[in-house]
Design a protein around this motif. Structure first.
Motif, PDB file in Angstrom:
ATOM      1  N   ALA A   1      33.863  40.777  40.022  1.00  0.00           N
ATOM      2  CA  ALA A   1      35.320  40.905  39.897  1.00  0.00           C
ATOM      3  C   ALA A   1      35.649  41.301  38.469  1.00  0.00           C
ATOM      4  O   ALA A   1      34.817  41.182  37.571  1.00  0.00           O
ATOM      5  CB  ALA A   1      36.007  39.579  40.226  1.00  0.00           C
ATOM      6  N   ILE A   2      36.870  41.779  38.275  1.00  0.00           N
ATOM      7  CA  ILE A   2      37.345  42.078  36.922  1.00  0.00           C
ATOM      8  C   ILE A   2      38.227  40.928  36.448  1.00  0.00           C
ATOM      9  O   ILE A   2      39.084  40.440  37.191  1.00  0.00           O
ATOM     10  CB  ILE A   2      38.098  43.429  36.894  1.00  0.00           C
ATOM     11  CG1 ILE A   2      37.112  44.547  37.273  1.00  0.00           C
ATOM     12  CG2 ILE A   2      38.710  43.691  35.516  1.00  0.00           C
ATOM     13  CD1 ILE A   2      37.728  45.927  37.382  1.00  0.00           C
TER      14      ILE A   2
ATOM     15  N   ALA B   1      36.823  42.369  31.555  1.00  0.00           N
ATOM     16  CA  ALA B   1      35.376  42.287  31.784  1.00  0.00           C
ATOM     17  C   ALA B   1      35.081  42.516  33.261  1.00  0.00           C
ATOM     18  O   ALA B   1      35.772  41.972  34.123  1.00  0.00           O
ATOM     19  CB  ALA B   1      34.843  40.918  31.366  1.00  0.00           C
ATOM     20  N   LEU B   2      34.059  43.321  33.526  1.00  0.00           N
ATOM     21  CA  LEU B   2      33.491  43.357  34.873  1.00  0.00           C
ATOM     22  C   LEU B   2      32.477  42.225  34.917  1.00  0.00           C
ATOM     23  O   LEU B   2      31.551  42.187  34.103  1.00  0.00           O
ATOM     24  CB  LEU B   2      32.811  44.699  35.155  1.00  0.00           C
ATOM     25  CG  LEU B   2      32.005  44.748  36.456  1.00  0.00           C
ATOM     26  CD1 LEU B   2      32.878  44.460  37.685  1.00  0.00           C
ATOM     27  CD2 LEU B   2      31.301  46.093  36.607  1.00  0.00           C
TER      28      LEU B   2
ATOM     29  N   ILE C   1      41.658  39.777  38.100  1.00  0.00           N
ATOM     30  CA  ILE C   1      42.702  40.787  38.318  1.00  0.00           C
ATOM     31  C   ILE C   1      42.238  41.896  39.271  1.00  0.00           C
ATOM     32  O   ILE C   1      42.774  42.998  39.265  1.00  0.00           O
ATOM     33  CB  ILE C   1      43.181  41.391  36.977  1.00  0.00           C
ATOM     34  CG1 ILE C   1      41.983  41.964  36.195  1.00  0.00           C
ATOM     35  CG2 ILE C   1      43.896  40.338  36.144  1.00  0.00           C
ATOM     36  CD1 ILE C   1      42.394  42.760  34.972  1.00  0.00           C
ATOM     37  N   SER C   2      41.220  41.596  40.067  1.00  0.00           N
ATOM     38  CA  SER C   2      40.770  42.555  41.084  1.00  0.00           C
ATOM     39  C   SER C   2      40.402  41.778  42.344  1.00  0.00           C
ATOM     40  O   SER C   2      40.389  40.547  42.346  1.00  0.00           O
ATOM     41  CB  SER C   2      39.527  43.310  40.589  1.00  0.00           C
ATOM     42  OG  SER C   2      38.405  42.435  40.578  1.00  0.00           O
ATOM     43  N   GLU C   3      40.116  42.514  43.400  1.00  0.00           N
ATOM     44  CA  GLU C   3      39.478  41.888  44.559  1.00  0.00           C
ATOM     45  C   GLU C   3      38.130  41.320  44.125  1.00  0.00           C
ATOM     46  O   GLU C   3      37.482  41.871  43.228  1.00  0.00           O
ATOM     47  CB  GLU C   3      39.187  42.947  45.636  1.00  0.00           C
ATOM     48  CG  GLU C   3      40.395  43.549  46.288  1.00  0.00           C
ATOM     49  CD  GLU C   3      40.790  42.807  47.549  1.00  0.00           C
ATOM     50  OE1 GLU C   3      39.921  42.638  48.433  1.00  0.00           O
ATOM     51  OE2 GLU C   3      41.970  42.399  47.641  1.00  0.00           O
TER      52      GLU C   3
END
Lengths: 294, 294
Positions: A17-18, A4-5, A26-28
């Motif tokens: 974030a993701i 999900a974004l 799992i992202s910045e």
């Protein structure tokens, strides 16, 4: 694994974030200041969505304001964000499914799935920050009410008009249990208009008698509110989150609550899902609904 | 059509009757005074059950006291009935299925299925009698909480210890909104310890200034409590039942509540399911569960 974004939309910051199905970021984390106008906010959403939507299965918003039962829009007005923000057509922002929920509800859901209230079918989360947010889980589901606005912690602490609440009414729980409430309690007890919540928090660390008195009064007000909620909901537990929650003595509150309630003993926990609980909860809610509302 | 032998068990009276799946009372209502001891209460139950159990499909109890989530026993203690009444083994009273629920919950269910809150997925019933009972419907289901004790209307009206509640705590909604609360409000305002609730009710009919002032204060306290509950639950409606409810001005309360809440507008109704709502609700609940808990 689905992704999900996710956005966390507040009056001052918009985070994104993701997040995966395990509730892991799992992202910045992209951090932006909340723009002043509707158009700028919308354009920020669009810009971030355009960048990431091909990588994800669903777009999930944890937002200020009460969210409708269709999880696609905001009910009425919200406090300190552009006045026409509630008109946002979230579904139109992406070709992917879009899911929207109130930030306190999202955080309560994150605690329910991965945090302090995991395994509890019935819980009440109180976010003690500048204001007070509420997210209530009944029988493993978010309590939304007829239109989605449930969980507002605006019940009376007094019925004789002492403090005006930010909502416009008098003497709501929020204006006693919030950081703003602590500041007013401090002013009242110290007779000093310049006293800050930092003074109180610093003071209790050095065991300053006046500051301890102020803090105990504030914590007692929180306890009184929890007693009422415990009698109404008979919940497994309460989760205290938000910037002010780290200072409270949950064991003391738990004892005082259980000494007084007419229902069955409950537990008081501090939140465990972290600073990004809102985004995590929004993602998990979106996954659990299969993102079918986009 | 299925039939239930139904009991309404209170501190002073035990009623019983046979009720069909439409919630219609299809027998004489048998009225007994509540015996003083556990054994006498049990023996009264057994005697009535023996007489009628062959005619019915299920036995349903609407009882004082909080009832567990298995709907077969009472949690903790109850007020003015034999101290060991909570030990009653309801299932052992009959070879037919036996279903037990709290009386306020039963009455709320009767209103939900056949009365004032029919068609409302989310509602709060307040029984204004000697005390205050609460029955809450969330998403077409009774709110029971982790152990079954939810719906207790013991939340604070003040946090500075003014009135001791019957529950032992201070300043609960019950000790302001009940008949007993009206009596205390009358004593405080009139400075007359001998004033009765009848004096107040008679006085408002003749527009006596002092009595109107007392009554308005009591009604305002009820309004303040409802505001908090409306913000917590965002319900379709509130149903006011019980002997004291007939005197309140629901339109005035509704306006004042809707002027102040931060959730979405709600409605205030008087109960419509009648004096035997408890028994009717117990029967309907027992049928809806298929009597499977016997």
């Amino acid at each position: 694994m689905k992704k999900a974004l996710t956005f966390d939309v507040g009056g001052t910051k918009i985070y994104s974030a993701i997040i995966n199905e395990n509730g892991e970021i799992i992202s910045e984390i992209e951090k932006n200041s909340t723009p002043n106008t509707f158009d700028e906010i919308k354009s920020l959403f669009e810009q971030i969505i355009k960048k990431y939507e091909n990588e994800v299965d669903v777009i999930a918003f944890s937002t200020c304001g009460a969210v409708n039962n269709q999880n696609n829009g905001i009910l009425g007005s919200t406090g300190n964000i552009a006045k026409d923000y509630p008109k946002m057509q979230f579904k139109s922002l992406s070709s992917k499914p879009v899911y929207v929920e109130n930030d306190a509800n999202c955080a309560a859901w994150a605690e329910h799935i991965t945090g302090a209230s995991k395994g509890c079918a019935n819980s009440v989360m109180l976010t003690l920050g500048t204001g007070v947010g509420g997210g209530i889980i009944v029988d493993n589901k978010l309590l939304k009410g007829k239109n989605g606005a449930a969980g507002e912690m605006h019940f009376k602490m007094y019925c004789d008009k002492r403090r005006k609440c930010t909502c416009g009414a008098w003497d709501c729980f929020e204006i006693y249990a919030s950081g703003k409430g602590l500041k007013i309690t401090a002013e009242e007890i110290s007779k000093n208009q310049n006293i800050t919540t930092y003074d109180v928090i610093d003071g209790i660390k050095s065991n300053d008698e006046l500051m301890v008195k102020i803090f105990n009064r504030w914590q007692s007000d929180i306890t009184q509110g929890i007693i009422g909620l415990a009698n109404i909901f008979d919940p497994d537990c309460f989760v205290l989150s938000g910037s002010m929650a780290e200072f409270v003595d949950t064991k003391k509150i738990e004892k005082n609550v259980n000494d007084e309630i007419v229902t069955t003993p409950t537990k008081i926990f501090k939140a465990q899902a972290g600073n990004y609980a809102g985004m995590i909860g929004a993602a998990l809610l979106a996954f659990s609904k299969g993102g079918c509302l986009g």
